[in-house]
Design an enzyme around this catalytic site. Structure first.
Site, mmCIF file in Angstrom:
data_model
loop_
_atom_site.group_PDB
_atom_site.id
_atom_site.type_symbol
_atom_site.label_atom_id
_atom_site.label_comp_id
_atom_site.label_asym_id
_atom_site.label_seq_id
_atom_site.Cartn_x
_atom_site.Cartn_y
_atom_site.Cartn_z
ATOM 1 N N LYS A 270 0.862 -1.183 0.000
ATOM 2 C CA LYS A 270 0.000 0.000 0.000
ATOM 3 C C LYS A 270 0.896 1.230 0.000
ATOM 4 O O LYS A 270 1.758 1.384 0.870
ATOM 5 C CB LYS A 270 -0.914 0.002 1.236
ATOM 6 N N ASP A 275 -2.543 10.208 3.564
ATOM 7 C CA ASP A 275 -3.946 9.823 3.736
ATOM 8 C C ASP A 275 -4.655 10.859 4.596
ATOM 9 O O ASP A 275 -4.577 10.831 5.819
ATOM 10 C CB ASP A 275 -4.027 8.432 4.382
ATOM 11 N N LYS A 282 -10.179 12.935 7.892
ATOM 12 C CA LYS A 282 -9.712 12.573 9.231
ATOM 13 C C LYS A 282 -9.695 13.823 10.119
ATOM 14 O O LYS A 282 -9.739 14.945 9.620
ATOM 15 C CB LYS A 282 -8.285 12.016 9.154
ATOM 16 N N ARG A 356 -7.730 -0.345 0.865
ATOM 17 C CA ARG A 356 -8.280 -1.578 0.290
ATOM 18 C C ARG A 356 -8.683 -1.383 -1.160
ATOM 19 O O ARG A 356 -8.696 -2.332 -1.938
ATOM 20 C CB ARG A 356 -9.441 -2.077 1.167
HETATM 21 N N1 BES Z 1 -4.244 4.527 6.812
HETATM 22 C C1 BES Z 1 -5.382 4.289 7.623
HETATM 23 C C2 BES Z 1 -5.123 3.287 8.743
HETATM 24 C C3 BES Z 1 -4.115 3.654 9.784
HETATM 25 C C4 BES Z 1 -4.530 4.084 11.027
HETATM 26 C C5 BES Z 1 -2.767 3.523 9.567
HETATM 27 C C6 BES Z 1 -3.614 4.387 12.007
HETATM 28 C C7 BES Z 1 -1.843 3.843 10.534
HETATM 29 C C8 BES Z 1 -2.261 4.267 11.772
HETATM 30 C C9 BES Z 1 -6.524 3.746 6.757
HETATM 31 O O1 BES Z 1 -6.558 4.202 5.461
HETATM 32 C C10 BES Z 1 -7.799 4.166 7.399
HETATM 33 O O2 BES Z 1 -8.052 5.341 7.429
HETATM 34 N N2 BES Z 1 -8.577 3.213 7.880
HETATM 35 C C11 BES Z 1 -9.815 3.484 8.496
HETATM 36 C C12 BES Z 1 -10.843 2.535 7.927
HETATM 37 C C13 BES Z 1 -12.238 2.844 8.335
HETATM 38 C C14 BES Z 1 -12.708 4.126 7.675
HETATM 39 C C15 BES Z 1 -13.118 1.692 7.934
HETATM 40 C C16 BES Z 1 -9.661 3.284 9.999
HETATM 41 O O3 BES Z 1 -8.960 2.344 10.393
HETATM 42 O O4 BES Z 1 -10.198 4.084 10.748
HETATM 43 ZN ZN ZN Z 2 -4.783 4.803 4.652
HETATM 44 MN MN MN Z 3 -7.620 6.035 5.271
#
Ligand code: BES
Ligand code: ZN
Ligand code: MN
Length: 504
Positions: A270, A275, A282, A356
């Protein structure tokens, strides 16, 4: 980008080496000093330890200045506590080394001598001990200084480590040091990429760096530009990248062994250079460290960079799915539907579940490769995985028990914390969509599992597949010994070990 440190294996014991500081180990409650240390020097140091009530508890140290009249080759000795002998593992040895070298550096040493340690909880083979030693030294002294106008105050640069190998085969030890230099070098390369600010490292810059690696090492490279991605039907990568001014790319790397390969493996990373969450934005705190969201792709590039030098007999394809998740005017919206390369449609419920979507295309593409035996992806995929395992460990999923076990075993030997997590197919119902084939988020609970189940929809039937959720360990908010604050380079050592063990 720390200054290079030379590590050299020497015959004999540590008293025969001259350096600014000699490190000597001490187990708690053990009157003998472990490793090749001259008897009279050892006696002397044990007496000093006794009179200073230094027992050798883990992490404690004692510095002794020898007088010129002592006639010793080193003038300063750092006794380092290792705790109980029965508790010492190679991983702990790595940590002690990292800490010891940082302490020597702090004390102003340019050169350090230390005895190779071969015994703890069990007997360490010379080569393995040397690998761990080199890794401890090189990972433990890593710093990311590129963006400082002046190097941090009070730091002299450690330049040289001499290893007293005692009776161990000098060839094994030198060989192990070489291996450790390769794995640690690759890990530090990945750390540099992860630590680099997202503003400096958009997808097109990752392309340049990957091209440079391919030009320097015997690695092939093919870059898929947005037009290529469109032609191939990669709606996931394109969709995630469309809110950013920096268009997405898929980078394909190839390592081909000289001899006929025994296996063909795809490594998929990935590569979200940043992000923000996209329109499902976020919080500011949530995106503070999101430059780390390309850690999977960094691990893939770093691993491929190391392979030609190690020459395993496995063909390796590296795929890096590079995009920036931004909420620009062109961004995908919650509710939009994307069509992935394998033809499946995805309803985007949350634009922050973007990893994903990128991996869906990369996995679909890998699934088209002829003679591919297995695919392993690495992704900072879910906060849920961090909730499950904490910040230290990666979660390992897969559709093949043997593959997962082999990865866990490689991780154990490499000293990386990884733990198996289940792919409960029952939770597949959480990602059913009313209007498309699937949707990209489920319920809050078991988020790491639904993310993995989502990915499994893009893996061809019969292809062995493992998924490493590295969201926890990719980026540290504090130093854990040789695992420095910031980018960790997680995955590199495990992948290298896994690939090397395949052909063995
Ligand atoms: N890149 C993040 C996940 C992440 C979180 C990486 C903390 C490193 C540290 C990923 O893209 C994300 O935002 N995931 C979300 C998914 C949710 C929206 C279903 C999450 O984990 O909150
Ligand atoms: Zn991410
Ligand atoms: Mn994300």
């Amino acid at each position: 980008m720390s200054a290079a440190i030379r590590i050299e294996a020497k015959k004999g014991d540590v008293a025969g080496l001259s350096a600014d500081i000699a490190v000597v180990w001490k187990f708690k409650g053990d009157p003998e000093l472990p490793g090749p240390v001259d008897r009279s020097l050892a006696q002397r140091l044990v007496e000093i330890a006794k009179s200073d009530r230094f027992e050798g508890r883990a992490g404690r140290h004692l510095l002794w200045h020898a007088a010129a009249s002592d006639g010793l080759k080193c003038r300063r000795y750092l006794l380092l506590g290792l705790g109980d002998r029965k508790d010492l593992t190679l991983e702990r040895f790595r940590r002690h080394l990292g800490d010891a070298l940082v302490e020597c550096d702090r004390l102003g040493a340019v050169s350090v001598a230390l005895p190779l340690l071969q015994a703890g909880a069990s007997q360490f083979p010379g080569r393995e001990a040397a690998v761990a030693l080199a890794e401890g030294v090189l990972l433990g002294t890593y710093r990311f200084d590129r963006h400082r106008s002046e190097p941090r105050a009070g730091r002299k640069h450690l330049r040289e480590v001499q290893v007293a190998a005692g009776d161990a085969s000098l060839r094994d030890v030198a060989d192990g040091i070489g291996m450790g230099e390769t794995t640690a070098g690759a890990t530090n390369f990945a750390r540099d990429l992860v630590n680099e600010p997202a503003g400096e490292l958009p997808p097109e810059r990752m392309v340049e760096i990957a091209r440079q690696v391919a030009a320097e090492e015997k690695i092939t490279i093919k870059v898929f530009e947005p037009d290529d991605l469109r032609r191939m039907g990669m709606g996931g990568i394109l969709g995630v990248g469309q809110g950013s001014r920096h268009p997405p790319r898929l980078i394909q790397l190839g390592y081909h062994p000289e001899e006929r390969p025994v296996r063909k493996v795809a490594l998929i990373g990935k590569g979200l250079t940043f992000d923000s969450g996209g329109l499902s934005l976020k919080t500011s705190e949530g995106m503070e460290t999101m430059k780390c969201d390309m850690a999977g792709s960094a691990a893939v590039l770093a691993t491929l960079k190391a392979l030609p030098g190690l020459a395993p007999r496995t063909e390796v394809v590296g795929l890096m799915g590079m995009a920036e998740n931004m909420p620009g005017g062109g961004a995908i919206r919650p509710g939009d539907i994307l069509k992935m390369m394998n033809g499946k449609t995805v309803e985007v419920r949350n634009t922050d579940a973007e990893g994903r979507l990128v991996l869906a295309d990369a996995l679909s593409y890998a699934s088209t490769f002829k003679d591919l035996d297995e695919a392993i992806d690495l992704a900072t995929l879910t906060g849920a995985c961090v909730v499950a395992l904490g910040p230290m460990a990666a979660g390992v999923f897969g559709n093949n028990r043997e593959l997962v076990d082999d990865i866990l075993s490689a991780a154990g030997k490499a000293g990386e914390a990884m733990w198996p997590l289940p792919l409960y197919t029952e939770y597949g119902e959480h990602i059913k969509s009313d209007i498309a084939d699937i949707k990209n988020t489920g319920i809050r609970y078991g988020g790491a599992i639904t993310a993995a189940l989502f990915l499994s929809e893009f893996v061809r039937d019969g292809l062995r597949w493992a998924h490493l959720d590295i969201a926890g360990p990719a980026f540290g908010d504090k130093d854990y010994s040789y695992l420095k604050k910031g980018g960790s380079g997680v995955g590199v050592r495990t992948l290298i070990r896994y690939l090397m063990d395949l052909a063995a």
